[in-house]
Motif scaffolding. Structure first.
Motif, PDB file in Angstrom:
ATOM      1  N   LEU A  66      28.192 -54.215  19.167  1.00 43.21           N
ATOM      2  CA  LEU A  66      28.853 -52.961  19.942  1.00 43.21           C
ATOM      3  C   LEU A  66      30.246 -52.647  19.553  1.00 43.21           C
ATOM      4  O   LEU A  66      30.674 -51.561  19.795  1.00 43.21           O
ATOM      5  N   ASP A  67      30.965 -53.414  19.131  1.00 45.24           N
ATOM      6  CA  ASP A  67      32.329 -53.004  18.924  1.00 45.24           C
ATOM      7  C   ASP A  67      32.448 -52.213  17.687  1.00 45.24           C
ATOM      8  O   ASP A  67      33.121 -51.584  17.281  1.00 45.24           O
ATOM      9  N   ALA A  68      31.263 -52.107  17.012  1.00 45.28           N
ATOM     10  CA  ALA A  68      31.169 -51.209  16.012  1.00 45.28           C
ATOM     11  C   ALA A  68      30.400 -49.689  16.545  1.00 45.28           C
ATOM     12  O   ALA A  68      30.333 -48.956  15.532  1.00 45.28           O
ATOM     13  N   VAL A  69      30.102 -49.465  17.215  1.00 43.61           N
ATOM     14  CA  VAL A  69      29.540 -48.448  18.081  1.00 43.61           C
ATOM     15  C   VAL A  69      30.512 -47.194  18.280  1.00 43.61           C
ATOM     16  O   VAL A  69      31.487 -47.623  18.828  1.00 43.61           O
ATOM     17  N   ILE A  70      30.143 -46.020  18.152  1.00 41.97           N
ATOM     18  CA  ILE A  70      30.802 -44.616  18.646  1.00 41.97           C
ATOM     19  C   ILE A  70      31.113 -44.815  19.940  1.00 41.97           C
ATOM     20  O   ILE A  70      30.251 -45.184  20.719  1.00 41.97           O
ATOM     21  N   ALA A  71      32.410 -44.646  20.194  1.00 37.48           N
ATOM     22  CA  ALA A  71      32.893 -44.688  21.866  1.00 37.48           C
ATOM     23  C   ALA A  71      31.853 -43.977  22.774  1.00 37.48           C
ATOM     24  O   ALA A  71      31.354 -44.656  23.744  1.00 37.48           O
ATOM     25  N   MET A  79      28.658 -46.117  23.545  1.00 38.87           N
ATOM     26  CA  MET A  79      28.661 -47.656  23.742  1.00 38.87           C
ATOM     27  C   MET A  79      27.683 -48.042  25.054  1.00 38.87           C
ATOM     28  O   MET A  79      26.805 -49.006  24.939  1.00 38.87           O
ATOM     29  N   TYR A 116      40.400 -54.644  24.078  1.00 36.91           N
ATOM     30  CA  TYR A 116      39.068 -54.426  23.979  1.00 36.91           C
ATOM     31  C   TYR A 116      38.339 -54.065  25.322  1.00 36.91           C
ATOM     32  O   TYR A 116      37.211 -54.311  25.265  1.00 36.91           O
ATOM     33  N   VAL A 123      35.223 -51.850  25.433  1.00 38.43           N
ATOM     34  CA  VAL A 123      34.118 -52.443  24.964  1.00 38.43           C
ATOM     35  C   VAL A 123      33.329 -53.060  26.415  1.00 38.43           C
ATOM     36  O   VAL A 123      32.146 -53.108  26.659  1.00 38.43           O
TER      37      VAL A 123
END
Lengths: 331, 331
Positions: B189-194, B197, B227, B230
């Motif tokens: 999830l922390d690498a997904v485009i905003a 999410m 964070y 997220v």
């Protein structure tokens, strides 16, 4: 940073609304646009000189800004000849379309051949840091909404304009495609990788003079099931001293979410303030911006009066009545 | 989806903590690991058979999982021979390192030559949708924390294990690199485009049987300035029926943010519940998971008792005392 002044490309806009990016530049940064370029059948008009590519370059235009969006956000075949001509004549091109300039081989080739830059403002070009939450100097104001598309960008731009008129130190900080095209730079926040969202907002609103205000363009809503994470990053990365609540009183459900009612302004106030004070304990909700475009004069006045009485905060429609009272509330 | 069973690659792990990914698989999915591979000087041991690459393939291993992280998250030169050998012998490789497998030409060439797959679980491979907020069937439980790294993944995995033992229908839904490597799939999830999410979380936790529980791995904290966006996407995309509050009582400040105190459990409860009810009005906070690793037995018991009395919710340390009481609280 997109070089100005601009030539506004209106293409074959089927109606004025399709040219809202151009209209935004015309309304908020009129000095940055020295002319417009329209194709046959264009139904939009920025009341700027119609310039050929050669005339625009001669007049000093540095960038052709695609100020129109057609259905699907694609680069129309009808546009290509003009775009290639602009690159050959020495202009950069800037676009916020889904269809990226960089994905079009003819444009890439022309840009390379002529040493020009293609600005796809939907795509981040900076390696943003992880947010560190450290207190920054200067002041920041963030617009938060009961929903998406309720006038947050307009509110921040209108406040920035009033502050400039008054000789105050202010900067509009764009966080979306239209805002970036209007002002020439910013962060396309909805396209940033999740871990770096708040850091991108910190990067966008750095240390500044003690009496300088950043007017941060809001995105989404803390209450919108699709985009609330982006809004949260703005609330924590923005470290706001002042929040403006934005609302559209005729909305019957959340934009794009037919099963979702809008939150109350009270709920927005309490929720946003509680979260914002996590990074800035001195944060205050200072005013309310209501988009009354859907109401006649009498209904708009009644709506604004009711909200102002109920919430006990300066309440205005910055389009109808100006943003002066919201700026007054900052001091 | 990463194919199992796995050979756990421990490399030259300088200490047991460096092999925490391997330990997670060993603890939570023991059936998925049929052996380990250690280089000279390795200080970690999963108490699994030490297998050569050839023996592992003969025993059915489908994927070599890099279960170790050295400083900087790089692929060590000392590992390369073994990794290339594994690809040549017919295994895929899975890694959660910052240094991507796909960025290493020798590994890419070997994978292509032998028709194998390189899984970089830090990088999303799915075009996730925009969240639509539509109510889904089945039940969902989300762990939310007063801070990052307080035991949210452990709590969800421990609850999932108890539910499986009891014959309940449950699925652990991984949202981070370690969780994905432990279970074989999930969303980084922390690498997904905003913008995507919350949609990624909806995609991860789809319609299911009415009596099925998704145990969703939490990320970050609503109170963590770096964070929180997220976490917000998890709260709205996860549509939780049940929230578990996670806490580490010896933490003196937010992880990585020395100027930030931890929020109270009361504040976490009220804030998370208010936001979660936006997408699921029936959501409840059902229990509290406390990571008491930093306390002796007596202090841990006192801490758990104090929190349980104060908050009026079942409170346990799932590592010390099991997750049974948290699972009891779901029904």
């Amino acid at each position: 940073m997109i070089e100005s002044p601009y030539l506004l490309f209106l293409g074959d806009a089927p109606d004025p609304l399709a040219a809202k990016v151009a209209q935004g530049i015309r309304d908020w940064r009129p000095d940055m646009a020295i002319g417009q370029f329209r194709l046959d059948g264009c139904k939009a008009d920025m009341k700027l000189p119609d310039l050929s590519i050669a005339d625009a370059v001669a007049a000093g235009a540095k960038t052709l800004v695609i100020g129109v969006a057609n259905r699907g956000g694609v680069i129309s075949p009808a546009w290509r000849g003009v775009l290639v001509e602009a690159l050959a004549a020495g202009m950069d091109i800037a676009s916020g379309l889904h269809n990226l300039l960089r994905d079009e081989p003819d444009l890439v080739a022309a840009a390379e051949q002529h040493g020009r830059t293609l600005h796809d403002v939907r795509v981040p070009t900076v390696d943003y840091p992880i947010a560190n939450g450290v207190k920054r100097t200067g002041k920041r104001c963030l617009a938060v909404g009961t929903d998406c598309s309720v006038g947050k960008m307009y509110t921040a731009l209108a406040m920035d304009a009033v502050m400039r008129e008054r000789g105050m130190k202010s900067t509009f900080r764009a966080t979306g495609q239209t805002g970036i095209l209007i002002t020439g730079d910013g962060v396309p926040l909805d396209a940033v990788i999740a871990d770096f969202m708040a850091g991108a907002v910190e990067w966008l609103t750095p240390d500044n003079d003690a009496d300088h205000w950043d007017l941060i363009e809001g995105q989404g809503s803390l209450f919108h099931a699709s985009y609330s994470g982006v809004t949260m990053a703005l609330v924590h990365g923005g470290q706001a001293d002042a929040l403006i609540l934005c609302h559209e009183p005729t909305r019957t459900h959340m934009r794009g979410l037919p099963d979702y009612d809008l939150p109350t302004l009270e709920d927005l106030r309490d929720t946003a303030l509680h979260l914002a004070r996590r990074v800035n304990p001195d944060c205050q909700v200072v005013g309310i911006s209501v988009n009354t475009a859907g109401l006649d004069d009498e209904a708009a006045a009644a709506c604004l009066a009711e909200i102002e009485t109920r919430m006990g905060l300066p309440t205005t429609d910055p389009y109808r009545h100006g943003a002066g009272r919201l700026v007054d509330a900052l001091s």
